[in-house]
Enzyme design. Structure first.
Site, PDB file in Angstrom:
ATOM      1  N   GLU A  66      65.416 -13.905  20.479  1.00 11.37           N
ATOM      2  CA  GLU A  66      64.509 -12.802  20.128  1.00 11.37           C
ATOM      3  C   GLU A  66      65.231 -11.449  20.286  1.00 11.37           C
ATOM      4  OE1 GLU A  66      61.219 -12.306  22.851  1.00 11.37           O
ATOM      5  OE2 GLU A  66      60.037 -11.187  21.381  1.00 11.37           O
ATOM      6  N   LYS A 118      55.932 -11.316  14.871  1.00 12.69           N
ATOM      7  CA  LYS A 118      55.353 -11.828  16.122  1.00 12.69           C
ATOM      8  C   LYS A 118      53.856 -11.523  16.155  1.00 12.69           C
ATOM      9  CE  LYS A 118      56.407 -11.424  21.120  1.00 12.69           C
ATOM     10  NZ  LYS A 118      57.448 -10.926  22.046  1.00 12.69           N
ATOM     11  N   CYS A 148      58.562 -15.903  20.686  1.00 13.69           N
ATOM     12  CA  CYS A 148      58.426 -15.846  22.157  1.00 13.69           C
ATOM     13  C   CYS A 148      57.024 -16.087  22.705  1.00 13.69           C
ATOM     14  CB  CYS A 148      58.998 -14.539  22.689  1.00 13.69           C
ATOM     15  SG  CYS A 148      59.201 -14.634  24.492  1.00 13.69           S
TER      16      CYS A 148
HETATM   17  N1  LIG Z   1      59.440 -11.570  24.867  1.00  9.96           N
HETATM   18  C1  LIG Z   1      58.272 -12.002  25.282  1.00  9.96           C
HETATM   19  O1  LIG Z   1      57.311 -12.072  24.543  1.00  9.96           O
HETATM   20  N2  LIG Z   1      58.208 -12.361  26.595  1.00  9.96           N
HETATM   21  C2  LIG Z   1      56.999 -12.603  27.255  1.00  9.96           C
HETATM   22  C3  LIG Z   1      57.145 -13.455  28.439  1.00  9.96           C
HETATM   23  C4  LIG Z   1      56.945 -14.888  28.160  1.00  9.96           C
HETATM   24  O2  LIG Z   1      56.239 -15.224  27.207  1.00  9.96           O
HETATM   25  O3  LIG Z   1      57.467 -15.698  28.898  1.00  9.96           O
END
Ligand SMILES: NC(=O)NCCC(=O)O
Length: 385
Positions: A118, A195, A232
């Protein structure tokens, strides 16, 4: 857990007697995957350039009426190369060079579709809550420098590239999105996906930087199968995974950036459950390392101010629709995971478990339509005694 703990598999292998290890792996990892032989030249490159290179292959039934649909998937995890205080152009150039090295090794291994982590072109600076200079990393998916690089690499290596970046949408008033661009193996931009779910947890202060995705759940028909990207934090949302399956995905990538203290126990479960529930392959990719920023920030939890997010623990892996999975890459090193899959497995598992036929989507569609109405009444049967 501290950055010194290099891998769960390494620890099990070191401490368990072979017979017990086999049983533990059967229960924790499913049907064993075999090791994929990788070319010496690629292994040499990985050693020279200091990244882990691992290869696995899932077993699948041979069919009489369909030919196998073999695809080699590449998953890349990496640290940022330069300190976050270096000039932005240098940081970007160094990451471009690093990803080019790893992609060259993937090409030697015959990878057909590769995915990076990401926002791979930048440090994960959202923890700082500073807009300047970090939003400068957002770039156009039409003609930004990263897309140009990916187009060159895709064409050169006849490889589909799944490239998650921070997008600057200049056609729509310079809005910013967390976007993944799919570049066809002929070098053209096949499309983009954004996203859908933005974290509001811990130091993941991302909602002030970019907006919720507005492109639905696109699936991209490539020469190497139908692929989708659940970025993510979207991995915590089963309906997000589901919609990519409904739209026909056979491989769903999950490029991520997440830290040990927050999510590590959830990491091995979520993408694997999604592979099982949705009859597709999932590719969970997490970044590596500890990124230190110039100015202190707090996590609004009463604890002292600090300058880093914690450790991004890598551990990238691939899970198959039958519930088996590859071992993870290391928790501390850059790496390329090459996984050979036969996409025929998706339908084979559908026919065995029939999740697609027993899912009762119509029932849930009706129930959810009711649940989102302002006058919704929860279906609770109370014990009035
Ligand atoms: N980049 C991101 O969405 N991280 C959030 C934390 C997670 O989902 O573990």
């Amino acid at each position: 857990m501290a950055a010194e703990f290099t891998s769960l598999e390494g620890c099990l292998e070191k401490h368990l007697p072979p017979k017990e290890l086999e049983e533990v792996k059967r229960i924790l990892y499913g049907k064993p995957v075999s090791t994929l032989e990788l070319p010496t030249e690629a292994l040499k490159l990985a050693e020279e350039k200091n990244f882990e290179l691992a290869g696995y292959k899932f077993g699948v039934l041979e069919e009489q009426l369909r030919k196998p649909r073999i695809v080699k998937i590449g998953a890349v995890q990496n640290k940022i190369v330069l300190p976050t205080s270096a000039p932005l152009a240098n940081q970007l150039a160094a990451l471009h060079a690093r990803i080019k090295e790893i992609t060259d090794a993937a090409a030697l291994c015959g990878v057909n579709v590769i995915c990076f982590q990401e926002c791979w072109t930048m440090p994960f600076a959202f923890c700082t809550r500073e807009k300047h200079p970090w939003t400068e990393f957002a770039e156009s998916v039409i003609d930004g420098p990263t897309i140009k690089l990916c187009q060159e690499l895709a064409k050169q290596h006849n490889m589909v590239i799944v490239s998650p970046i921070l997008e600057r949408d200049s056609v729509h008033q310079d809005r910013i999105f967390n976007t993944t661009v799919i570049i066809s193996n002929n070098g053209s931009v096949l499309g983009k996906t954004r996203k859908n779910h933005i974290p509001r947890v811990g130091d993941f202060n991302e909602s002030t930087y970019y907006m919720e995705g507005d492109l639905g759940h696109p699936v991209f028909q490539t020469q190497f199968g139908r692929i989708a990207v659940n970025i993510c934090y979207g991995r915590h949302h089963p309906l997000n995974w589901l919609m990519y399956a409904v739209n026909g995905a056979e491989i769903c990538f999950n490029p991520s950036a997440t830290v040990g203290a927050l999510s590590e126990p959830m990491w091995p479960i979520e993408a694997r459950c999604a592979a099982i529930a949705n009859n597709y392959f999932t590719v969970a990719i997490n970044r590596i390392g500890t990124e230190v920023f110039e100015h202190e920030f707090t996590s609004a939890d009463g604890k002292p101010a600090h300058r880093d997010f914690g450790h991004f623990y890598g551990s990238s892996y691939v899970a198959a629709p039958d519930g088996s999975r590859t071992p993870g890459l290391s928790r501390v090193n850059d790496g390329l995971l090459v996984t050979e899959v036969d996409l025929n497995m998706c339908r084979q598992v559908k026919d065995k478990w029939c999740f697609q036929m027993t899912s009762r989507l119509d029932m849930y569609a009706n129930s959810l339509t009711e649940a989102v109405k302002p006058d919704f009444k929860q279906q609770i049967i109370r014990d009035e005694a």
